[in-house]
Scaffold this active site. Structure first.
Site, PDB file in Angstrom:
ATOM      1  N   GLU A  16       2.594  -5.483  -1.727  1.00  0.00           N
ATOM      2  CA  GLU A  16       3.365  -4.247  -1.797  1.00  0.00           C
ATOM      3  C   GLU A  16       4.863  -4.454  -2.006  1.00  0.00           C
ATOM      4  O   GLU A  16       5.689  -4.059  -1.170  1.00  0.00           O
ATOM      5  CB  GLU A  16       3.141  -3.419  -0.529  1.00  0.00           C
ATOM      6  CG  GLU A  16       1.698  -3.000  -0.325  1.00  0.00           C
ATOM      7  CD  GLU A  16       1.496  -2.060   0.845  1.00  0.00           C
ATOM      8  OE1 GLU A  16       0.434  -1.428   0.906  1.00  0.00           O
ATOM      9  OE2 GLU A  16       2.419  -1.949   1.697  1.00  0.00           O
ATOM     10  N   GLU A  34      -6.449  -2.955   0.645  1.00  0.00           N
ATOM     11  CA  GLU A  34      -6.246  -2.263   1.922  1.00  0.00           C
ATOM     12  C   GLU A  34      -6.725  -0.831   1.778  1.00  0.00           C
ATOM     13  O   GLU A  34      -6.456  -0.175   0.777  1.00  0.00           O
ATOM     14  CB  GLU A  34      -4.767  -2.230   2.344  1.00  0.00           C
ATOM     15  CG  GLU A  34      -4.209  -3.539   2.827  1.00  0.00           C
ATOM     16  CD  GLU A  34      -2.762  -3.412   3.296  1.00  0.00           C
ATOM     17  OE1 GLU A  34      -2.349  -2.297   3.708  1.00  0.00           O
ATOM     18  OE2 GLU A  34      -2.042  -4.423   3.245  1.00  0.00           O
TER      19      GLU A  34
END
Length: 466
Positions: free
Chosen positions: A158, A367
Site C-alpha cells: 500500500e 487483504e
C-alpha cells in the site's frame, strides 16, 4: 471449481504483530520514534509474534491455511545507513519461513509494510532518492538470504496509503502536510519498485515479484459527464499512479500534467521513467476494504480526514481534493463500520473485473477483512458472526469474478490474529484469532477461525453463494 493450488491464507505486518521492538538487534523505525515521542499507543509488544510465531503458525496449520502473508522488518535486518546486516534479524525470518514450510504453508513475503528505519527517516524518508537506492540494497540482502525458500515476493504494501497518510493527511508518521513531498515520495517508492523488480530479474530469482495496493474501485453517484471527469481524477488519486505505473510502466500523463502546473517535477529523470517502463511486476495484490463512491468537486479547500478513533468519531471521515473530486461517506443505502468503512462486497467483484480487464495479470486479494470492538477476556471464544457474514459475501464476490474469467489465484484475510492497528490502537480487532492483550497475549480462536478452516479445507466449496 477453484484450482487446487489456490492460496487460502491470512495476513499480518511486522510492526503490527511482532513486538520485540528493541530485541534481537532491531533498531528503531519511524513508527517507534513517532509513537514514543507523541506518547501514543504503540506496537512495542503488538501481538508478541516475535516470541510466539511457532504457536501462531501452528494455529494457521490447524486452521487449514495454505499460505501466510507477512512482511520483513527493514529495521530488524539492516542496522544503519551503511548497510550493516543484523544476523539475529536475518535468522528470525529464516525461522519464520522454515516454520511455515515445515507446516505446509506458503510464505508470501512483503519487503516493506511501512516500518522505515528511523535512520532513513532522519535523512528525509521516502521523499529522498537516497532512500530509494537504499531500499534496493535491502531487497538484495533479502533475496540472497531467502530466495531459495520464498516463491512470492511483494515490494511494497500500500504505497498510496503510506505516502498519503504520512506526507499529506499527516495522521501517520512523519505527520506532515506537504504536497511536494507527497509527490516525491510517491515517485521514489514506485521507482524503487521498478529497480527492485530489475534486481530480481538480474539475480535470476526463482518465483514471482509483485506489488500490493490499497484498492478502492471507483464508483460514481450518477452518469453525468461531470461525475465521469471526477471519477477519472479520483481513479488517478486512489489507484492509477500505483497500478498503471507498476503493471504497465506508465505514470498517468493527465495526472502528471495537472501536478506540473503547480509543483516541481524536475526531480523525475528520463532514466527513471525508462526503468519504470522496463521493469513491471508479475502479479498484483489488491487489498480491498471498500469502494470509493465519488461525486464532482463543489467548493472549499482540500480536506483529507480519516477516522482513526472509531465509534467516538463515527461519521467524521471526509475526503475532498480541491478541483478534483469529493468522496461520499454518507450513502443512505450503505452500511458503514464504526471507522466509516463502507461494507460493499459487490465492489470487490466489480473491482476485480475492472482490474483484470485493464491489466490482464494474475491477481491476489492480499487483504480483506472487517474490524469490530470485541471483548476476548472471557473463557468463551468470540462468536463473530458479523465477520463470518462479511467474509462469506466477499469470498462469494471473488468466486463470481473467477467464474467470469478473472485470474485470481489467492485470498488472504486481514488478519491472522488481532493486531496493533496503527493509530487505531489495539481496540480495532480484525483477527480470526483473538489476542488477550491483558492476559499474557493468550491466543483465542474466534468462530470465524473455525468457519474459515472449513472454507480452506473445502477449497471454497462451503461458501454460501448469492
Amino acid at each position: 471449481m477453484l484450482d487446487k493450488n489456490f492460496l487460502w491464507g491470512t495476513a499480518t505486518a511486522s510492526y503490527q504483530c511482532e513486538g520485540g521492538w528493541n530485541e534481537g538487534g532491531r533498531v528503531p523505525s519511524l513508527w517507534d520514534e513517532y509513537l514514543h515521542k507523541n506518547n501514543l499507543e504503540n506496537g512495542d509488544n503488538a501481538s508478541d509474534h516475535y516470541h510466539r510465531y511457532k504457536e501462531d503458525i501452528r494455529l494457521m496449520k490447524e486452521g487449514g491455511h495454505k499460505a501466510y502473508r507477512f512482511s520483513l522488518a527493514w529495521p530488524r535486518i539492516i542496522k544503519n545507513r551503511e548497510g550493516d546486516v543484523n544476523q539475529e534479524g536475518i535468522q528470525f525470518y529464516h525461522n519464520i519461513i522454515d516454520e511455515c514450510l515445515k507446516n505446509g504453508i506458503e510464505p508470501f513475503v512483503t519487503l516493506f509494510h511501512w516500518d522505515l528505519p528511523q535512520y532513513w527517516e532522519d535523512k528525509g524518508g521516502w521523499a529522498e532518492r537516497e532512500v530509494c537506492d537504499a531500499f534496493v540494497r535491502y531487497a538484495q540482502v533479502c533475496f540472497e538470504e531467502y530466495g531459495n525458500k520464498v516463491t512470492f515476493w511483494s515490494t511494497f504494501n500500500e504505497p498510496r496509503y503510506y505516502v498519503f497518510s504520512g506526507y499529506k493527511i499527516g495522521n501517520y508518521p512523519p505527520g506532515v502536510d506537504d504536497t511536494q513531498k507527497t509527490i516525491q515520495a510517491s515517485f521514489y517508492m514506485m521507482l524503487a519498485n521498478a529497480l527492485t523488480v530489475r534486481l530480481f530479474r538480474e539475480m535470476k530469482m526463482d518465483g514471482q515479484i509483485g506489488i500490493v495496493h490499497s484498492y478502492a474501485p471507483i464508483f460514481g453517484v450518477d452518469n453525468s459527464l461531470e461525475t465521469k471527469i471526477a471519477m477519472r481524477k479520483a481513479d488517478n488519486y486512489f489507484n492509477n499512479w500505483i497500478l498503471d505505473t507498476a503493471i504497465k510502466g506508465e505514470i498517468p500523463i493527465d495526472m502528471l500534467s495537472i501536478l506540473n502546473e503547480k509543483y516541481d517535477l524536475c526531480f523525475m529523470k528520463v532514466e527513471d521513467f525508462e526503468a519504470i517502463k522496463q521493469n513491471t511486476v508479475d502479479f498484483v495484490g489488491l487489498n480491498y476494504y471498500a469502494r470509493a463512491l465519488i461525486k464532482p468537486y463543489t467548493d472549499g479547500e482540500t480536506i483529507l480526514r480519516i477516522n482513526n478513533k472509531g465509534k467516538e468519531a463515527k461519521g467524521s471521515s471526509k475526503v475532498v481534493v480541491k478541483g478534483w473530486f469529493e468522496q461520499v461517506f454518507d450513502n443512505p443505502d450503505s452500511t458503514y463500520t464504526e471507522w466509516d468503512t463502507e461494507i460493499y462486497p459487490q465492489g470487490l467483484y466489480e473491482g476485480i473485473m475492472q482490474a483484470y480487464k485493464k491489466y490482464g495479470i494474475p491477481i491476489y486479494i492480499t487483504e480483506n477483512g472487517v474490524a469490530f470492538y470485541e471483548d476476548v477476556s472471557g473463557e468463551k471464544s468470540v462468536d463473530d458472526q458479523g465477520r463470518i457474514h462479511f467474509l462469506n459475501a466477499h469470498i462469494d464476490a471473488i468466486l463470481r469474478a473467477i467464474e467470469d474469467g478473472a485470474d485470481v489465484l489467492g485470498y488472504f484475510i486481514w488478519s491472522t490474529m488481532d493486531l496493533y492497528s496503527w493509530k487505531n490502537g489495539h481496540e480495532k480487532r480484525y483477527g480470526l484469532v483473538g489476542i488477550d492483550f491483558e492476559n499474557n497475549f493468550e491466543r483465542k480462536p474466534k468462530s470465524s477461525f473455525y468457519w474459515y478452516k472449513k472454507v480452506c479445507e473445502s477449497n471454497g466449496a462451503t461458501i454460501e453463494r448469492s
